[in-house]
Write a protein that holds these residues in place. Sequence first.
Motif, PDB file in Angstrom:
ATOM      1  N   UNK A  65       0.815  -1.217   0.000  1.00 40.70           N
ATOM      2  CA  UNK A  65       0.000   0.000   0.000  1.00 40.70           C
ATOM      3  C   UNK A  65       0.854   1.276   0.000  1.00 40.70           C
ATOM      4  N   UNK A  66       2.154   1.144   0.151  1.00 38.07           N
ATOM      5  CA  UNK A  66       3.020   2.328   0.070  1.00 38.07           C
ATOM      6  C   UNK A  66       4.056   2.122  -1.051  1.00 38.07           C
ATOM      7  N   UNK A  67       5.278   1.767  -0.731  1.00 38.76           N
ATOM      8  CA  UNK A  67       6.295   1.624  -1.779  1.00 38.76           C
ATOM      9  C   UNK A  67       6.427   0.148  -2.158  1.00 38.76           C
ATOM     10  N   UNK A  68       5.981  -0.179  -3.368  1.00 39.51           N
ATOM     11  CA  UNK A  68       6.018  -1.573  -3.796  1.00 39.51           C
ATOM     12  C   UNK A  68       7.457  -1.988  -4.115  1.00 39.51           C
ATOM     13  N   UNK A  69       7.624  -3.233  -4.502  1.00 38.16           N
ATOM     14  CA  UNK A  69       8.979  -3.746  -4.711  1.00 38.16           C
ATOM     15  C   UNK A  69       9.716  -2.968  -5.796  1.00 38.16           C
ATOM     16  N   UNK A  70       9.018  -2.633  -6.865  1.00 39.63           N
ATOM     17  CA  UNK A  70       9.699  -1.947  -7.976  1.00 39.63           C
ATOM     18  C   UNK A  70      10.151  -0.549  -7.549  1.00 39.63           C
ATOM     19  N   UNK A  71       9.277   0.196  -6.887  1.00 37.05           N
ATOM     20  CA  UNK A  71       9.655   1.540  -6.422  1.00 37.05           C
ATOM     21  C   UNK A  71      10.765   1.458  -5.382  1.00 37.05           C
ATOM     22  N   UNK A  72      10.647   0.483  -4.494  1.00 34.03           N
ATOM     23  CA  UNK A  72      11.654   0.336  -3.438  1.00 34.03           C
ATOM     24  C   UNK A  72      13.012   0.025  -4.048  1.00 34.03           C
ATOM     25  N   UNK A  73      13.013  -0.880  -5.019  1.00 27.65           N
ATOM     26  CA  UNK A  73      14.273  -1.236  -5.665  1.00 27.65           C
ATOM     27  C   UNK A  73      14.893   0.002  -6.340  1.00 27.65           C
ATOM     28  N   UNK A  74      14.066   0.728  -7.064  1.00 30.54           N
ATOM     29  CA  UNK A  74      14.568   1.897  -7.789  1.00 30.54           C
ATOM     30  C   UNK A  74      15.187   2.909  -6.815  1.00 30.54           C
ATOM     31  N   UNK A  75      14.500   3.143  -5.704  1.00 27.26           N
ATOM     32  CA  UNK A  75      14.988   4.144  -4.739  1.00 27.26           C
ATOM     33  C   UNK A  75      16.224   3.657  -3.996  1.00 27.26           C
ATOM     34  N   UNK A  76      16.223   2.414  -3.602  1.00 28.32           N
ATOM     35  CA  UNK A  76      17.345   1.938  -2.787  1.00 28.32           C
ATOM     36  C   UNK A  76      18.594   1.706  -3.642  1.00 28.32           C
ATOM     37  N   UNK A  77      18.407   1.356  -4.905  1.00 28.92           N
ATOM     38  CA  UNK A  77      19.592   1.281  -5.782  1.00 28.92           C
ATOM     39  C   UNK A  77      20.219   2.668  -5.927  1.00 28.92           C
ATOM     40  N   UNK A  78      19.375   3.636  -6.102  1.00 32.90           N
ATOM     41  CA  UNK A  78      19.859   5.025  -6.190  1.00 32.90           C
ATOM     42  C   UNK A  78      20.567   5.426  -4.891  1.00 32.90           C
ATOM     43  N   UNK A  79      19.945   5.100  -3.785  1.00 35.81           N
ATOM     44  CA  UNK A  79      20.537   5.456  -2.489  1.00 35.81           C
ATOM     45  C   UNK A  79      21.910   4.805  -2.344  1.00 35.81           C
ATOM     46  N   UNK A  80      21.986   3.538  -2.681  1.00 38.13           N
ATOM     47  CA  UNK A  80      23.251   2.811  -2.570  1.00 38.13           C
ATOM     48  C   UNK A  80      24.302   3.446  -3.475  1.00 38.13           C
ATOM     49  N   UNK A  81      23.886   3.788  -4.688  1.00 36.73           N
ATOM     50  CA  UNK A  81      24.834   4.402  -5.624  1.00 36.73           C
ATOM     51  C   UNK A  81      25.334   5.750  -5.109  1.00 36.73           C
ATOM     52  N   UNK A  82      24.481   6.444  -4.382  1.00 36.39           N
ATOM     53  CA  UNK A  82      24.880   7.754  -3.844  1.00 36.39           C
ATOM     54  C   UNK A  82      25.766   7.613  -2.600  1.00 36.39           C
ATOM     55  N   UNK A  83      25.850   6.401  -2.072  1.00 37.42           N
ATOM     56  CA  UNK A  83      26.724   6.199  -0.913  1.00 37.42           C
ATOM     57  C   UNK A  83      26.016   6.044   0.412  1.00 37.42           C
ATOM     58  N   UNK A  84      24.691   6.064   0.409  1.00 38.97           N
ATOM     59  CA  UNK A  84      23.966   5.762   1.643  1.00 38.97           C
ATOM     60  C   UNK A  84      24.127   4.284   1.999  1.00 38.97           C
ATOM     61  N   UNK A  85      24.143   3.969   3.280  1.00 39.40           N
ATOM     62  CA  UNK A  85      23.817   2.616   3.695  1.00 39.40           C
ATOM     63  C   UNK A  85      22.318   2.411   3.547  1.00 39.40           C
TER      64      UNK A  85
ATOM     65  N   UNK B 250      14.513  -8.614  -1.410  1.00 32.21           N
ATOM     66  CA  UNK B 250      15.029  -7.394  -2.045  1.00 32.21           C
ATOM     67  C   UNK B 250      16.133  -6.770  -1.189  1.00 32.21           C
ATOM     68  N   UNK B 251      15.925  -6.726   0.121  1.00 29.16           N
ATOM     69  CA  UNK B 251      16.954  -6.168   1.008  1.00 29.16           C
ATOM     70  C   UNK B 251      18.256  -6.948   0.864  1.00 29.16           C
ATOM     71  N   UNK B 252      18.131  -8.267   0.756  1.00 29.85           N
ATOM     72  CA  UNK B 252      19.325  -9.101   0.590  1.00 29.85           C
ATOM     73  C   UNK B 252      20.014  -8.801  -0.728  1.00 29.85           C
ATOM     74  N   UNK B 253      19.230  -8.704  -1.773  1.00 29.13           N
ATOM     75  CA  UNK B 253      19.786  -8.450  -3.104  1.00 29.13           C
ATOM     76  C   UNK B 253      20.526  -7.113  -3.144  1.00 29.13           C
ATOM     77  N   UNK B 254      19.978  -6.137  -2.407  1.00 27.79           N
ATOM     78  CA  UNK B 254      20.577  -4.800  -2.402  1.00 27.79           C
ATOM     79  C   UNK B 254      21.753  -4.693  -1.430  1.00 27.79           C
ATOM     80  N   UNK B 255      21.998  -5.761  -0.660  1.00 27.34           N
ATOM     81  CA  UNK B 255      23.081  -5.691   0.325  1.00 27.34           C
ATOM     82  C   UNK B 255      22.795  -4.688   1.426  1.00 27.34           C
ATOM     83  N   UNK B 256      21.542  -4.660   1.874  1.00 26.98           N
ATOM     84  CA  UNK B 256      21.151  -3.717   2.927  1.00 26.98           C
ATOM     85  C   UNK B 256      21.913  -4.003   4.220  1.00 26.98           C
ATOM     86  N   UNK B 257      22.115  -2.952   5.001  1.00 27.81           N
ATOM     87  CA  UNK B 257      22.691  -3.125   6.336  1.00 27.81           C
ATOM     88  C   UNK B 257      21.689  -3.807   7.253  1.00 27.81           C
TER      89      UNK B 257
END
Lengths: 426, 426
Positions: free
Chosen positions: B231-251, B267-274
């Motif tokens: 009902x908020x950020x679906x997998x596709x939106x989340x992936x798009x935002x978190x890939x961007x965040x990771x690329x910018x240097x955020x954890x 998805x968190x695993x795939x993105x290597x989330x902290x």
Amino acid sequence: MAGAGPQPVDLLVTGIAQLATPRGSTPRTGADLDALQLVDDAAVAVDDGRVVAVGPEAELAPRHAPREVLDAAGGTVVPGFVDAHTHPVFDGTREAEFELRTRGATYVEIAEAGGGILSSVRGVRAASRERLEAGLLQRLDRFLALGTTTVEAKSGYGLTLADEVKCLEAIAAAGARHPVEVVPTFLGAHDFPPEFRDARERYVDLLHDEMLPRVRERGLAEYCDVFTEAHVFDLASSRRLMERARDLGFGVRMHVDQLTALGGAELAAELGAASADHLEFVSDAGIEALARADVVPVLCPLVPLYLRVEREVPARRMVAGGLAPALATDFNPGSCYCQSIPEVLTWAALRLGFTAGEALTAATLNAACSLGRGDRLGSLEPGKDADLVVLDVPDHRFLVYEFGRNPVRAVVKRGRVVHRRGEEAA
Amino acid sequence: MAGAGPQPVDLLVTGIAQLATPRGSTPRTGADLDALQLVDDAAVAVDDGRVVAVGPEAELAPRHAPREVLDAAGGTVVPGFVDAHTHPVFDGTREAEFELRTRGATYVEIAEAGGGILSSVRGVRAASRERLEAGLLQRLDRFLALGTTTVEAKSGYGLTLADEVKCLEAIAAAGARHPVEVVPTFLGAHDFPPEFRDARERYVDLLHDEMLPRVRERGLAEYCDVFTEAHVFDLASSRRLMERARDLGFGVRMHVDQLTALGGAELAAELGAASADHLEFVSDAGIEALARADVVPVLCPLVPLYLRVEREVPARRMVAGGLAPALATDFNPGSCYCQSIPEVLTWAALRLGFTAGEALTAATLNAACSLGRGDRLGSLEPGKDADLVVLDVPDHRFLVYEFGRNPVRAVVKRGRVVHRRGEEAA
């Protein structure tokens, strides 16, 4: 009084953002359970240990000349909490048993590892009266710091006449020395002592023939209680003991329908008990019986969670059925190591569906009524004892909304400021 | 050093009945999760903000010449708590919404009555940075009094660039002034702001194109977070935002699988989330993915109870699967108005089956690791920051066994005594 100067009083509590109190001297149910009196920017005038007036500070302040002022500093004031079900006389805690339960140990495994009620029995039997009194005084300090001004205190870890008397004497001695008002209950029928494991009926006889009359003649307990459950005191034994207790002049409280639907509520109703406690497994017939007999159900919402039992007491059905519930901690070293009524109020909201107003009424006026003290305790109204708590929150709803810390800033018992918190935030 | 006199140190903590700490700098799992170092009659020597030595007081005291002594007075000492998931920047509380939920109101009814995240958004947007900072400082006082020495703090009630920056500036300002160490996380993807209700993709674009880079270039947040839910950020939106965040240097931290089994853990695993947080509905495949990627699951055991959802996170399966869980409050004005890690520890035991040792490790070392601070925080070992809590209990097991009050007697952060409780019992 018109034309006269301001009335001298012992104490004026000022700076109250919100005063919240139930009203009356009898148990509240239905819509009345939630019908708090709320006064913004309030004050309370106190004299000779009693409430003289409650109302807006702008009205009360000019009319009273207090010898002492307690500034609530923008906090909330509610009646002192009344905890109607505790087991605070023990020596030794049971944190090891808690860990075993976390690891999945069963009741039997815990008992075999030396845990359970009987481990507390060993501790109490080995302790002197003075030692039990000292431990109880520390726990009363903590009750007071958490806003409880009246506490029902059960014996029940002695299970011999001498050891039960020792516990009740510790309760009497601590109660005489401490600001918290202590209501003693004899719970010799808490479990069967190990020496009667194979002769249970003889322990019931001992309670019936000796322990009950001796405790009564020494005036050591107002109430008598029994743990009515198939594996301890069955319906027949419970009836026999509680009829005897009633005949001797004790008020009757009963642990009923906590673990199974035995029909203890119906028995409590038939006996005209002051309270029926726990009730997680009460039947609809049991609720109806309690309602007809005006028995106060004392609910302990922390306990199923602490015992990792998913069953919750049907509190909404009780209220719909006309019952006037009280709330209590059931503080004890095994099934609830928590002394906080504020914590109980949150879990009453979360698990039992109590609004803030209902929860507050249940832990003050209704609890006081279950202890025969509704005429004197449980609400902030002229003529009642000035037992009140100053909370560091802007609104009584924070009593349920917030949890996990102590919101109590100060406590007044019988008109005396008996507790003030230090400077810390929690 | 043999033959030399005692070593001068800034601080010696003495009188410790029990010192309990996890060991190491990496997340603990399996049997290691419960493998505390326990030292009876202990002392801790501290110099220049760091732990110099931990051991029996009889050994340490003669070897150190402290400039200051902190007497634990028979209490327990543990590492300062690390709360790895909080939303502490808001203006206005939501006690009315809590009452509505008690009365059975649904999510939609609460939103229509003006509740929910968007009510906090209105509050934050209307508040000045200074006001937000002042509120946050008060909450940091309370965290500290409850033993938390490091706290992750999310924005997320602004939902415009300016309002999110205002929240993150308040976090930076409060963190710079307060002893509690504050780790800032940007949570612009907490919900969709009302002005984008009918143009959700445009808000995702705004986050992606503007808000994320601006927050990053201003250095206002170490981590970026997203509320991944249908009902908020679906997998596709989340992936798009978190890939961007990771690329910018955020954890990367992510709210995943809290309300439905969406696959956020994978998805968190795939993105290597902290960290992957909440996880009540995580699948077995999600647990395996998190384990392979060494993502720390941050569990919030108060929240399902507070939201009256019966679903609990499968913590035992996680530990069996090799995950190294952290524990957190999720303190926020809607779904958990509680700042107490001690409270979290009890509910982790009761609801998730954590032993005292597991719970303590999860709320100290593992939480520190999830914040990239395992080398410096989360255990009491030579070389680590001297962040510690003195508890008024004889044994660390009371952290789970007892609840509903604050057991913290004193707090040390980076070697300084930054909190001492008053005289009261609770």
